[in-house]
Scaffold this active site. Structure first.
Site, short mmCIF file in Angstrom:
data_model
loop_
_atom_site.label_atom_id
_atom_site.label_comp_id
_atom_site.label_asym_id
_atom_site.label_seq_id
_atom_site.Cartn_x
_atom_site.Cartn_y
_atom_site.Cartn_z
NE ARG A 1 -4.28 -1.76 1.84
CZ ARG A 1 -4.43 -2.88 2.53
NH1 ARG A 1 -3.55 -3.19 3.47
NH2 ARG A 1 -5.44 -3.68 2.28
CE LYS B 1 1.40 13.81 -15.40
NZ LYS B 1 1.24 14.22 -16.81
CD GLU C 1 9.56 14.85 -22.78
OE1 GLU C 1 9.16 15.98 -22.41
OE2 GLU C 1 8.79 13.89 -22.97
CE LYS D 1 7.45 16.62 -14.60
NZ LYS D 1 7.64 15.35 -15.31
CD GLU E 1 -1.53 16.11 -16.69
OE1 GLU E 1 -0.32 16.14 -16.98
OE2 GLU E 1 -2.31 15.23 -17.07
NE ARG F 1 2.77 16.98 -13.41
CZ ARG F 1 3.18 16.12 -12.51
NH1 ARG F 1 2.69 16.18 -11.28
NH2 ARG F 1 4.08 15.21 -12.79
CG ASN G 1 0.77 16.17 -20.93
OD1 ASN G 1 1.63 15.31 -20.77
ND2 ASN G 1 -0.21 16.37 -20.06
CG HIS H 1 3.73 14.62 -24.22
ND1 HIS H 1 4.56 15.70 -24.43
CD2 HIS H 1 4.42 13.77 -23.40
CE1 HIS H 1 5.70 15.51 -23.78
NE2 HIS H 1 5.63 14.36 -23.14
CG HIS I 1 1.28 10.03 -25.38
ND1 HIS I 1 0.69 10.49 -24.22
CD2 HIS I 1 2.60 10.01 -25.12
CE1 HIS I 1 1.61 10.72 -23.31
NE2 HIS I 1 2.79 10.44 -23.84
CG HIS J 1 8.11 9.40 -24.64
ND1 HIS J 1 6.74 9.53 -24.77
CD2 HIS J 1 8.52 10.43 -23.86
CE1 HIS J 1 6.34 10.60 -24.09
NE2 HIS J 1 7.40 11.16 -23.53
#
Length: 370
Positions: A125, A147, A189, A230, A240, A244, A248, A251, A255, A269
């Site tokens: 957990r 993330k 990036e 960042k 996000e 935030r 992206n 992206h 993606h 990527h």
């Protein structure tokens, strides 16, 4: 004393942490962890490639500090961001009898950071996570901000959790072992941060790209500037819900292209992000939002860095516009079926645009095939 060149603090209250950036920090990792996390045991999640080049360095450092550790090795590549490898890593953590008070180290690139981070978020957990990124992409982006996740047949990063690390240790020397293509993919990036809201940084990158690729002092400075950027965004919008999403940029298109090419070596990527950022600028120009010459300037810089910038640059081509639009419809920023894109008014002027017309996007993609 550790050779720490830059320290970036991510001020998230009781979950605050530092990003340490410097040369040969893996050799100092044992001393750093012994001081900051006394009495812990560590599960080291890495991939088969990094296990050959960087894992022995880290293990020697941990051994010298008297820290117990267990390596957990998965195959290299995007394919490891899967349910099967998540299960393997999580079960390996439990089999090693690592307790909730111990910690998981993610030693590798973005794939390992995402996979190990997600496993740490669910094992017992929730266990502490320490990011030790070994790729440029991971050092400037994926290791910072919490993330984590895996891919789904439905799309990229659709299963995961927010789980902030307790420490990020970015060893600049690990970048010297990267293949040129991998380093260039990470550089996409880096460029992203300039294109979002820091025009001066983009201009600085134009002037310093050769030194960054050559391993000079500009490399560490670029990584630190990206991490500071960042960190500011994560502090303002950790989960996000607002600004935030600007991170992206490129992206949504990227993606979709990654999914279309099978999340493999056909399109890394960062390469998808590079094409996606050019497409985002070109689409913004088509909508009359941004000057068309900015698209050319961005494209020229990415091309000079050895990156693909058009759909035609993708080995084997891409699928139909309908297929790409189906992937875009699964993007995490979609809300109640409405498309959301990160568009721009020019270099350093990105913004969130909601309710983008799917027909306009589809026509644009059709035209970009020419």
């Amino acid at each position: 004393m550790p050779a720490i060149a830059h320290t970036v603090h991510v001020a998230l209250g009781e979950r605050a942490y530092d990003i340490l950036i410097g040369d040969r920090l893996l050799e100092d990792a044992g001393a750093i962890l012994a001081e900051r996390f006394p009495g812990r045991r560590f599960g080291i999640v890495t991939d088969a490639t990094v296990a050959q080049t960087q894992l022995p360095r880290l293990q020697r450092s941990l051994d010298a500090a008297g820290l117990l550790h267990t390596p957990i090795i998965v195959p290299a590549g995007e394919g490891s961001k899967s349910w099967a490898q998540l299960q393997y890593v999580t079960e390996a953590i439990l089999a090693a009898r690592l307790e909730r008070g111990d910690a998981v180290i993610a030693l590798g690139g973005g794939v390992i950071g995402d996979l190990a981070g997600f496993a740490a978020s669910i094992a017992r957990r929730g266990m502490d996570l320490i990011q030790m990124p070994t790729s440029l992409l991971a050092q400037v982006d994926s290791s910072v901000g919490g993330k984590t996740g895996i891919n789904s047949p439905h799309g990229k990063n659709l299963v995961g959790a927010f789980h902030q690390p307790r420490l990020v240790l970015a060893d600049l020397s690990t970048l010297d072992t990267l293949a040129p293509r991998q380093f260039a993919a990470g550089y996409a990036e880096v460029v992203k941060y300039g294109l979002i809201d820091d025009e001066d940084f983009f201009f600085w990158l134009e002037a310093n790209r050769a030194e960054i690729f050559g391993g000079g002092a500009a490399r560490g400075e670029a990584i630190a500037r990206c991490c500071r950027h960042k960190a500011r965004v994560v502090i303002e919008d950790e989960r996000e819900q607002g600004v935030r999403a600007l991170l992206n940029l490129g992206h949504t298109f990227g993606h979709a292209l990654e999914k279309d090419t099978g999340f493999g070596d056909r399109l890394l990527h960062g390469e998808g992000v590079a094409i996606g950022m050019v497409l985002a600028h070109a689409f913004s120009a088509r909508l009359g939002l941004a000057p068309s010459q900015d698209t050319g300037r961005v494209q020229a810089h990415l091309q000079a860095a050895g990156l693909p910038t058009t759909l035609g640059d993708i080995a084997g081509g891409v699928g139909s516009t309908q297929t790409l639009m189906a992937a875009i419809a699964q993007d995490k920023k979609v809300s109640r079926g409405a498309l959301t894109f990160i568009l721009t008014r020019g270099i350093g002027q990105a913004f969130i645009e909601r309710n983008v017309d799917p027909a306009a996007v589809a026509q644009f993609l059709d035209d970009m095939r020419g």
